[in-house]
Motif scaffolding. Structure first.
Motif, PDB file in Angstrom:
ATOM      1  N   ASP A 184     -47.982 -43.528  18.240  1.00 59.95           N
ATOM      2  CA  ASP A 184     -47.091 -43.674  19.385  1.00 59.95           C
ATOM      3  C   ASP A 184     -46.555 -42.325  19.873  1.00 59.95           C
ATOM      4  O   ASP A 184     -46.941 -41.262  19.373  1.00 59.95           O
ATOM      5  CB  ASP A 184     -45.955 -44.647  19.070  1.00 59.95           C
ATOM      6  CG  ASP A 184     -44.907 -44.058  18.139  1.00 59.95           C
ATOM      7  OD1 ASP A 184     -45.061 -42.907  17.699  1.00 59.95           O
ATOM      8  OD2 ASP A 184     -43.911 -44.766  17.858  1.00 59.95           O
ATOM      9  N   GLY A 185     -45.672 -42.388  20.843  1.00 56.64           N
ATOM     10  CA  GLY A 185     -45.163 -41.174  21.474  1.00 56.64           C
ATOM     11  C   GLY A 185     -44.002 -40.530  20.765  1.00 56.64           C
ATOM     12  O   GLY A 185     -43.442 -39.532  21.273  1.00 56.64           O
ATOM     13  N   GLY A 186     -43.611 -41.054  19.610  1.00 54.27           N
ATOM     14  CA  GLY A 186     -42.488 -40.463  18.894  1.00 54.27           C
ATOM     15  C   GLY A 186     -41.194 -40.592  19.673  1.00 54.27           C
ATOM     16  O   GLY A 186     -40.957 -41.590  20.380  1.00 54.27           O
ATOM     17  N   GLY A 187     -40.359 -39.580  19.600  1.00 52.26           N
ATOM     18  CA  GLY A 187     -39.044 -39.646  20.242  1.00 52.26           C
ATOM     19  C   GLY A 187     -39.091 -39.710  21.748  1.00 52.26           C
ATOM     20  O   GLY A 187     -38.144 -40.188  22.388  1.00 52.26           O
ATOM     21  N   SER A 188     -40.195 -39.272  22.352  1.00 51.31           N
ATOM     22  CA  SER A 188     -40.304 -39.320  23.818  1.00 51.31           C
ATOM     23  C   SER A 188     -40.740 -40.673  24.329  1.00 51.31           C
ATOM     24  O   SER A 188     -40.654 -40.957  25.539  1.00 51.31           O
ATOM     25  CB  SER A 188     -41.291 -38.261  24.306  1.00 51.31           C
ATOM     26  OG  SER A 188     -42.633 -38.643  23.989  1.00 51.31           O
ATOM     27  N   ASN A 189     -41.269 -41.525  23.412  1.00 51.21           N
ATOM     28  CA  ASN A 189     -41.826 -42.828  23.783  1.00 51.21           C
ATOM     29  C   ASN A 189     -42.995 -42.718  24.759  1.00 51.21           C
ATOM     30  O   ASN A 189     -43.336 -43.691  25.434  1.00 51.21           O
ATOM     31  CB  ASN A 189     -40.746 -43.742  24.389  1.00 51.21           C
ATOM     32  CG  ASN A 189     -39.685 -44.129  23.378  1.00 51.21           C
ATOM     33  OD1 ASN A 189     -40.004 -44.460  22.240  1.00 51.21           O
ATOM     34  ND2 ASN A 189     -38.425 -44.069  23.788  1.00 51.21           N
ATOM     35  N   ASP A 190     -43.621 -41.555  24.828  1.00 48.84           N
ATOM     36  CA  ASP A 190     -44.733 -41.339  25.751  1.00 48.84           C
ATOM     37  C   ASP A 190     -45.805 -40.513  25.041  1.00 48.84           C
ATOM     38  O   ASP A 190     -45.644 -39.294  24.868  1.00 48.84           O
ATOM     39  CB  ASP A 190     -44.237 -40.602  26.999  1.00 48.84           C
ATOM     40  CG  ASP A 190     -45.338 -40.412  28.033  1.00 48.84           C
ATOM     41  OD1 ASP A 190     -46.493 -40.810  27.772  1.00 48.84           O
ATOM     42  OD2 ASP A 190     -45.038 -39.848  29.109  1.00 48.84           O
ATOM     43  N   PRO A 191     -46.910 -41.151  24.610  1.00 49.90           N
ATOM     44  CA  PRO A 191     -47.968 -40.405  23.906  1.00 49.90           C
ATOM     45  C   PRO A 191     -48.568 -39.270  24.725  1.00 49.90           C
ATOM     46  O   PRO A 191     -49.160 -38.341  24.170  1.00 49.90           O
ATOM     47  CB  PRO A 191     -49.018 -41.481  23.596  1.00 49.90           C
ATOM     48  CG  PRO A 191     -48.267 -42.766  23.631  1.00 49.90           C
ATOM     49  CD  PRO A 191     -47.216 -42.586  24.681  1.00 49.90           C
ATOM     50  N   ASP A 192     -48.423 -39.332  26.061  1.00 53.18           N
ATOM     51  CA  ASP A 192     -48.971 -38.269  26.908  1.00 53.18           C
ATOM     52  C   ASP A 192     -48.023 -37.083  27.030  1.00 53.18           C
ATOM     53  O   ASP A 192     -48.406 -36.020  27.541  1.00 53.18           O
ATOM     54  CB  ASP A 192     -49.277 -38.809  28.313  1.00 53.18           C
ATOM     55  CG  ASP A 192     -50.380 -39.860  28.302  1.00 53.18           C
ATOM     56  OD1 ASP A 192     -51.293 -39.726  27.463  1.00 53.18           O
ATOM     57  OD2 ASP A 192     -50.318 -40.801  29.113  1.00 53.18           O
ATOM     58  N   ASN A 193     -46.792 -37.246  26.581  1.00 48.88           N
ATOM     59  CA  ASN A 193     -45.801 -36.177  26.695  1.00 48.88           C
ATOM     60  C   ASN A 193     -44.918 -36.160  25.445  1.00 48.88           C
ATOM     61  O   ASN A 193     -43.713 -36.424  25.499  1.00 48.88           O
ATOM     62  CB  ASN A 193     -44.926 -36.371  27.944  1.00 48.88           C
ATOM     63  CG  ASN A 193     -45.719 -36.239  29.231  1.00 48.88           C
ATOM     64  OD1 ASN A 193     -46.047 -35.129  29.659  1.00 48.88           O
ATOM     65  ND2 ASN A 193     -46.043 -37.376  29.850  1.00 48.88           N
ATOM     66  N   ARG A 194     -45.529 -35.887  24.301  1.00 45.58           N
ATOM     67  CA  ARG A 194     -44.772 -35.817  23.050  1.00 45.58           C
ATOM     68  C   ARG A 194     -43.962 -34.515  23.010  1.00 45.58           C
ATOM     69  O   ARG A 194     -44.408 -33.477  23.506  1.00 45.58           O
ATOM     70  CB  ARG A 194     -45.703 -35.877  21.847  1.00 45.58           C
ATOM     71  CG  ARG A 194     -46.467 -37.185  21.685  1.00 45.58           C
ATOM     72  CD  ARG A 194     -47.247 -37.179  20.373  1.00 45.58           C
ATOM     73  NE  ARG A 194     -47.924 -38.448  20.127  1.00 45.58           N
ATOM     74  CZ  ARG A 194     -49.192 -38.697  20.445  1.00 45.58           C
ATOM     75  NH1 ARG A 194     -49.902 -37.753  21.030  1.00 45.58           N
ATOM     76  NH2 ARG A 194     -49.734 -39.869  20.195  1.00 45.58           N
TER      77      ARG A 194
END
Length: 310
Positions: A231-241
């Protein structure tokens, strides 16, 4: 002369009416249910063994029952009986009610000795219920997904019994009662995942790519198709970790190939798919921090790896 003849006939009749004990044994089926062959915890189950005896000679204190449970239709591998599916085998053990003493057979010495049961007598009858315990040991990762069974019929499940003491190692002179039963289990799709942190190390000015890598160690049941997402971690966006240090951030990316051309995320095009073999598979995770301005600090992020079965 007539009276003597009648007495002789009565004597013969009294001998013919004498009985020894007659016993019946019933063993319940053992159903392990769903078995996780990849995990580290054994799967256990239990069945009742019901013994009932009649026509016992008056004055008898106990009935000795020697339970002989052999290989079953699945056969034996070492000290484990085997249950069979269409594609593989799954080992299991049988013990007495304490879960320790093996329940074996004179015909299969590798499984242990016959299990001795002493049944107390009341009058001319005796009844007792004990337990047969089964266990599927952990770590059988080569067992494919499927339904497994082993049948215990005929010579595979014989209980030899006699009034008084009987040597179960060599039960000579006893009578036999058969007690058929079935062992079943269902191996379900499962994976064991081990992760390690990815450390980009220490850098000053980020004027060029900073690369680092780690690995996922995955063990899945044979034939199990699965997909892995990150997943995207703390950003919740895998395209903008992003890595964070307080309110400061540093952007980074994760890839599934060393050339860092295949982003690893959660969408259909960025999911990594494999098929389990029962052996551990190591999948590289390749990270990159591209050139960018960054304030001093210790930066971290936490991502979640998810396995989805196909």
């Amino acid at each position: 002369m007539l009276r003597l003849l009648i007495a002789a006939v009565l004597l013969v009749m009294s001998v013919s009416l004498a009985h020894a004990a007659t016993c019946t044994v019933h063993v319940g089926d053992l159903d392990f249910g769903q078995v996780d062959a990849i995990g580290n915890t054994p799967t256990t189950t239990v069945a009742n063994v019901d013994i009932s005896c009649d026509f016992i000679t008056p004055g008898t204190d106990s009935i000795t029952v020697c339970g002989n449970i052999g290989a079953g239709s699945g056969g034996v591998d070492g000290s484990l009986r085997q249950s069979l599916s269409a594609d593989g085998t799954l080992g299991f053990s049988l013990t007495g009610p304490d879960g320790v003493v093996p329940w074996g057979s004179t015909g299969e010495p590798g499984l242990g000795a016959p299990y001795r049961i002493d049944v107390p007598v009341s009058g001319t009858s005796a009844t007792l219920t004990t337990q047969l315990r089964g266990a599927v040991p952990a770590g059988q990762s080569s067992a494919p997904v499927g339904d497994y069974h082993s049948d215990f019929t005929g010579a595979s499940s014989v209980f030899t019994y006699a009034e008084g003491n009987l040597d179960c190692a060599a039960p000579v002179g006893g009578a036999d009662a058969t007690a058929p039963f079935t062992v079943t289990a269902s191996v379900v799709a499962n994976c064991l995942l081990e992760t390690a942190d990815l450390d980009f190390g220490t850098a000053g000015i980020i004027g060029s790519n900073i690369d680092a890598e780690t690995a996922l160690d995955i063990t899945c049941t044979p034939g199990t198709g699965y997909g892995i997402t990150i997943d995207g971690g703390g950003s919740n966006d895998p395209d903008n970790r992003v890595l964070r240090s307080g309110s400061n951030t540093v952007r980074y990316d994760l890839y599934s190939n060393q050339a860092r051309t295949a982003p690893w995320g959660t969408s259909a095009g960025t999911t990594v798919s494999y098929t389990g073999t029962g052996a551990q598979q190591q999948l590289g995770v390749y990270g990159r921090i591209p050139p960018q301005p960054a304030a001093p600090g210790a930066y971290t992020d936490t991502v979640v790896v998810t396995i989805t079965y196909n």
